[in-house]
Design a protein around this motif. Structure first.
Motif, PDB file in Angstrom:
ATOM      1  N   UNK A 894       0.851  -1.204   0.000  1.00  0.00           N
ATOM      2  CA  UNK A 894       0.000   0.000   0.000  1.00  0.00           C
ATOM      3  C   UNK A 894       0.880   1.245   0.000  1.00  0.00           C
ATOM      4  N   UNK A 895       2.019   1.130   0.681  1.00  0.00           N
ATOM      5  CA  UNK A 895       2.919   2.294   0.703  1.00  0.00           C
ATOM      6  C   UNK A 895       3.453   2.625  -0.691  1.00  0.00           C
ATOM      7  N   UNK A 896       3.433   1.615  -1.575  1.00  0.00           N
ATOM      8  CA  UNK A 896       3.949   1.808  -2.918  1.00  0.00           C
ATOM      9  C   UNK A 896       2.893   2.263  -3.902  1.00  0.00           C
ATOM     10  N   UNK A 897       1.676   2.588  -3.414  1.00  0.00           N
ATOM     11  CA  UNK A 897       0.612   3.036  -4.319  1.00  0.00           C
ATOM     12  C   UNK A 897       1.031   4.332  -4.984  1.00  0.00           C
ATOM     13  N   UNK A 898       0.708   4.531  -6.267  1.00  0.00           N
ATOM     14  CA  UNK A 898       1.054   5.785  -6.962  1.00  0.00           C
ATOM     15  C   UNK A 898       0.259   6.948  -6.412  1.00  0.00           C
ATOM     16  N   UNK A 899       0.820   8.076  -6.493  1.00  0.00           N
ATOM     17  CA  UNK A 899       0.154   9.313  -5.998  1.00  0.00           C
ATOM     18  C   UNK A 899      -1.043   9.603  -6.862  1.00  0.00           C
ATOM     19  N   UNK A 900      -2.113   9.974  -6.212  1.00  0.00           N
ATOM     20  CA  UNK A 900      -3.369  10.273  -6.919  1.00  0.00           C
ATOM     21  C   UNK A 900      -3.666  11.766  -6.873  1.00  0.00           C
ATOM     22  N   UNK A 901      -2.648  12.601  -6.700  1.00  0.00           N
ATOM     23  CA  UNK A 901      -2.875  14.053  -6.577  1.00  0.00           C
ATOM     24  C   UNK A 901      -3.524  14.644  -7.807  1.00  0.00           C
ATOM     25  N   UNK A 902      -3.152  14.041  -8.983  1.00  0.00           N
ATOM     26  CA  UNK A 902      -3.693  14.604 -10.213  1.00  0.00           C
ATOM     27  C   UNK A 902      -5.183  14.383 -10.314  1.00  0.00           C
ATOM     28  N   UNK A 903      -5.624  13.281  -9.765  1.00  0.00           N
ATOM     29  CA  UNK A 903      -7.060  12.995  -9.873  1.00  0.00           C
ATOM     30  C   UNK A 903      -7.883  13.882  -8.987  1.00  0.00           C
ATOM     31  N   UNK A 904      -7.295  14.512  -7.975  1.00  0.00           N
ATOM     32  CA  UNK A 904      -8.065  15.391  -7.077  1.00  0.00           C
ATOM     33  C   UNK A 904      -8.173  16.800  -7.613  1.00  0.00           C
TER      34      UNK A 904
END
Length: 919
Positions: A894-904
């Motif tokens: 889970x720590x390796x999940x990609x950042x979802x900042x763009x989707x917000x």
């Protein structure tokens, strides 16, 4: 050329052996099977010998010379290989380290072995059940017959084949023209045996008589090839009348041939001429029957009947056939003969033949009987009359022709030899022990020789040897011998004149003796004394010979009286031997015999004395006939009583046999019932064990189910507790977030008021008109502040609420596949209406999929939107209930999940609009 053919045949057999050989294995003894009487009949003596070897020495079953060859079908061999573990066809052939594998055949299978019967039987009786196996060389069942014969006839650690078996095999291969196998069997004979076999082949009739017995294999255990030279050298094999008419010649049998034919006749009578039955007679049966007389001996009858009805003898015959054989056994009126008795009685006949050789000179081309025939001159004979010696120096007359006089005269010379052979040994006889009543080693009795020659002359025979013996005075010879033996000749001597005077004096003393009256006694054929028979073949013992010699006359031997008692007598044995060699063709009924008086060779010429003696003899004959008639009636009555008793005993034995059979049947049924009950018990135990095992498994399954349910409950409680903590944390986070939003809203409002104030102040300073314009604010721009209760002026597009309503948020639903998180589903959500997130969450939960945030906090459908945007990842994790296992590896992934900042990030247009509005 013959050697080349034999070599080619051996090469062909070896090639066939190589092709048909399928390997070597250890096989259980109960599987090994031998056909009846093949390759040889079971010999208990050899079995006992091998048992003793097995007990005192190791059982060398792995040695190649002790292997047993067997034949098997290819399909049966393949099935056995499949049923046996870790066995292949290649391993059977390789046999590494001389350690053949164990080959398992199905229960009840019979593997046909070609030889080794005695080893297997000894192993069955000696080896423990856990070690009851033997090493077997396996050959295919379609093996060439010659190779099979070769394998059958290979003997190892067994007794050397008997002379009978060797003779039968040689004759068999002679008929089949198989020179290789014939020579192989002849090689088993010694030089002496091969010489005897060649001599026998030179006597075609004698060889044919032996060959006629080949149909009865059980007889051949008594064959003695090493004695055949005596058979051919005795010169007793024929009795022919060359000087007589041809029809008369066919009437006379040959002594040895007659004995062999006598064997065939007796056994043919027992088996009613059934040639197929001949082959089923085994050696044990012949040994049990030979030298028995069940018609005369009750003891013999009792023993044989028990063995016969129980199947101990004639075991290959049915009960009905054994009943028929028993009926025939009771009609045999002599000792049952065999080849063993033939060779034993041959010794006795040989001693008698030596006596006859003193009367005639036998040339190389003659036999004893033919020499006697040539010396029959019919002298001292009365036309139409025959002379019979009925007692010592007592003769009788009966009608007869020349042929009869010759036959009866020849028989009487043989009978006299049977009486006196001890006193007339051959002169060339070597000295040695004389345990049996064999011909003595001392010189012959001169008196007996003189009387023997006188008898031959009285019966019509004339030769130089007979004349020489008659001229010798037995009295003078005895007197002369007595004088010399009285004092040792090497120490004392007589003057010739004195010696002659002494001899004459002793002879005069001899003449003073007067003859004793002869006693006409009849010999007994049976006795209640079990030792009365003495030796039943070969030589009799001396006491028996002395006792029987008084009755060995032709009239006694041909007396057909029927008697029965516990056992037979020695005279019955002598009569059986006489009939076996000479037959019973002579009819000597008492009515045809007239006694004359001839004592010591001097005839009584007084006619009145003769008449008185004749009347006396007639009276004696009449009384004798009356006595015999009464005896016959009494014997008939006793015979009827014996028959009734025998029938009663047979009925009783039959009833006992039926009772035994019934008892055996009941015992068998009881055993079968016990076995059935045992099987049922074992089946019940197996079922009970199966049921208990099933219950144990079911209990274990229930326990495991309960454990799983308990673990599930604990896990559910843990999940519920985790959900509760998650909700509390979410509520706390929501509260903190709302507080932050409130504070941010307050700050923004404060900033807005400050900006409004500054703008108002600036406008007032510029112009009054402008101030008026700016101070006229539409009341619609004032909005109430729910926190302070006051109204606040807001510029269009500058409030946070307006900014939020202009943005959309992308929510991602992620699942783990092969330890990698991938996006399963995503959609844009209006923050003002997050119901779509709740609807999608409910769909996943219906599919037994749990919802988690990025910190692995379990979520409810209502909390999903707030939790997804709270940590800025806009992500909801999907984990099936069956795969929920929160561990360090999952947390790391889970720590390796990609950042979802763009989707917000939403559209930037509202923010630009706000700036335009602010401007």
């Amino acid at each position: 050329m013959r050697g080349s053919r034999a070599s080619n045949q051996e090469l062909r057999l070896e090639a066939e052996r190589y092709v048909k050989y399928k390997g070597t294995a250890r096989v259980r003894l109960e599987v090994l099977y031998f056909q009846w009487n093949e390759p040889r009949e079971l010999n208990r003596k050899n079995v006992e010998r091998l048992k003793e070897v097995f007990r005192t020495d190791n059982v060398h079953r792995l040695e190649p010379r002790n292997h047993i060859p067997a034949v098997v079908d290819q399909s049966d061999l393949d099935n056995a290989i499949q049923a046996s573990s870790d066995i292949s066809a290649e391993r059977l052939l390789s046999n590494p380290d001389n350690d053949p594998p164990v080959l398992t055949f199905p229960t009840g299978y019979r593997l046909t072995c070609l030889h080794g019967r005695h080893r297997v039987q000894a192993g069955r009786e000696t080896l423990p059940p856990t070690d009851a196996w033997w090493t077997v060389d396996l050959y295919l069942a379609d093996t060439n017959p010659e190779l099979r014969t070769t394998l059958v006839e290979e003997y190892s650690n067994e007794d050397k084949p008997s002379d009978g078996e060797i003779y039968r095999k040689i004759r068999q291969y002679e008929r089949e023209r198989n020179l290789c196998f014939k020579n192989r069997w002849k090689a088993l004979l010694s030089d002496h045996g091969r010489r005897g076999l060649r001599q026998l082949n030179n006597h075609e009739e004698l060889a044919a008589a032996f060959d006629d017995l080949l149909d009865i294999p059980g007889l051949w255990d008594g064959m003695r090839i090493s004695t055949l030279h005596k058979v051919t050298s005795m010169k007793c094999d024929e009795v022919s009348l060359l000087s007589l008419d041809p029809p008369a010649c066919s009437y006379f049998e040959k002594e040895l041939l007659h004995y062999l034919e006598h064997i065939k006749k007796v056994w043919s009578k027992l088996l009613r001429e059934d040639k197929t039955a001949f082959q089923r007679v085994d050696q044990a049966t012949v040994r049990a029957l030979e030298l028995k007389a069940p018609r005369y001996s009750k003891r013999h009858a009792q023993v044989l009947q028990g063995q016969l009805l129980s199947g101990q003898i004639f075991g290959a015959f049915s009960p009905q056939e054994r009943e028929s054989i028993w009926s025939e056994l009771q009609s045999i009126n002599c000792l049952i003969p065999s080849l063993f008795t033939f060779f034993e009685d041959l010794k006795y006949l040989n001693a008698c033949a030596d006596c006859l050789k003193r009367l005639v000179k036998v040339s190389r081309k003659e036999t004893v009987s033919s020499a006697l025939e040539h010396k029959f001159t019919n002298v001292n004979q009365t036309s139409g009359q025959c002379i019979l010696e009925v007692a010592e120096s007592t003769f009788a007359f009966r009608p007869g022709q020349t042929v009869d006089r010759l036959d009866w005269g020849r028989r009487q010379l043989w009978i006299c030899a049977m009486r006196e052979y001890l006193s007339m040994p051959p002169s060339q006889k070597k000295k040695g022990k004389d345990l049996l009543a064999k011909a003595g080693c001392d010189g012959a009795d001169e008196t007996v020789l003189h009387e023997y020659a006188a008898l031959a002359d009285r019966l019509g025979f004339a030769s130089q040897e007979i004349d020489d013996l008659k001229k010798r005075s037995s009295d003078r010879e005895i007197a002369h011998s007595a004088l010399l033996k009285a004092w040792k000749p090497d120490c004392y001597e007589y003057d010739d004149t004195v010696l002659e005077a002494h001899v004459n004096q002793i002879v005069q003393m001899f003449s003073t003796a007067s003859p004793l009256p002869s006693k006409r006694l009849s010999p007994a054929l049976v006795s209640n004394n079990p030792e009365a028979s003495g030796n039943r073949c070969g030589f009799p013992d001396k006491d028996t010979q002395k006792q029987d010699s008084k009755f060995l006359f032709i009239t006694h031997l041909h007396n057909e009286s029927e008697e029965q008692d516990e056992d037979i007598t020695s005279f019955f044995v002598r009569r059986s031997v006489y009939f076996a060699f000479f037959g019973k063709s002579v009819d000597l009924s008492p009515n045809g015999i007239a006694l004359g008086l001839e004592v010591d060779g001097t005839e009584c010429l007084d006619q009145q004395s003769l008449e008185r003696e004749a009347l006396k003899q007639q009276e004696l004959q009449r009384r004798e006939l009356g006595r015999r008639e009464q005896q016959r009636r009494e014997q008939k009555r006793l015979e009827q009583e014996r028959r009734l008793e025998q029938e009663r005993r047979l009925e009783q034995e039959r009833r006992l046999e039926q009772e035994r059979s019934e008892q055996a049947r009941l015992e068998q049924e009881r055993k079968l019932e016990q076995e059935r009950l045992e099987r049922e018990r074992l089946q019940q135990e197996r079922l009970e064990q199966g049921r208990l095992e099933q219950e144990r498994l079911e209990l274990r399954r229930i326990e495991e189910s309960l454990e799983r349910e308990e673990l599930q409950e604990k896990f559910t409680e843990a999940l519920q507790e985790q959900e509760k903590l998650g909700r509390e944390m979410q509520n706390q986070q929501k509260y903190e977030k709302r507080e932050e939003e409130r504070q941010e809203e307050e700050r923004r409002r404060q900033e807005t008021r400050e900006l409004t104030r500054q703008e108002q102040e600036k406008t007032v300073e510029d112009s009054e008109g402008t101030r008026k314009h700016h101070t006229q604010i539409d009341v619609e721009n004032y909005v109430p502040d729910h926190n302070t209760g006051k109204e606040t002026l807001l510029l269009l597009g500058s409030t946070p609420l307006a900014q939020e309503t202009s943005r959309s948020i992308r929510i991602n639903y992620m699942v783990q596949e092969r330890k990698v998180w991938r996006t399963s589903h995503s959609h844009d959500v209006d923050p003002s209406d997050p119901s779509e997130v709740e609807r999608v969450a409910v769909k996943y939960m219906r599919k037994k999929i749990r919802l988690f945030d990025s910190e692995l906090n379990i979520l409810t459908p209502a909390d999903c939107f707030e939790a997804a945007i709270a940590d800025g990842s806009n992500t909801i994790l999907l984990i099936p209930e069956a795969e929920i296992d929160i561990d360090e590896e999952l947390e790391t992934s889970i720590c390796k999940l990609p950042s979802e900042g763009d989707s917000t990030l939403g559209d930037s247009a509202p923010e630009q609009g706000q700036k335009r509005s602010r401007r």
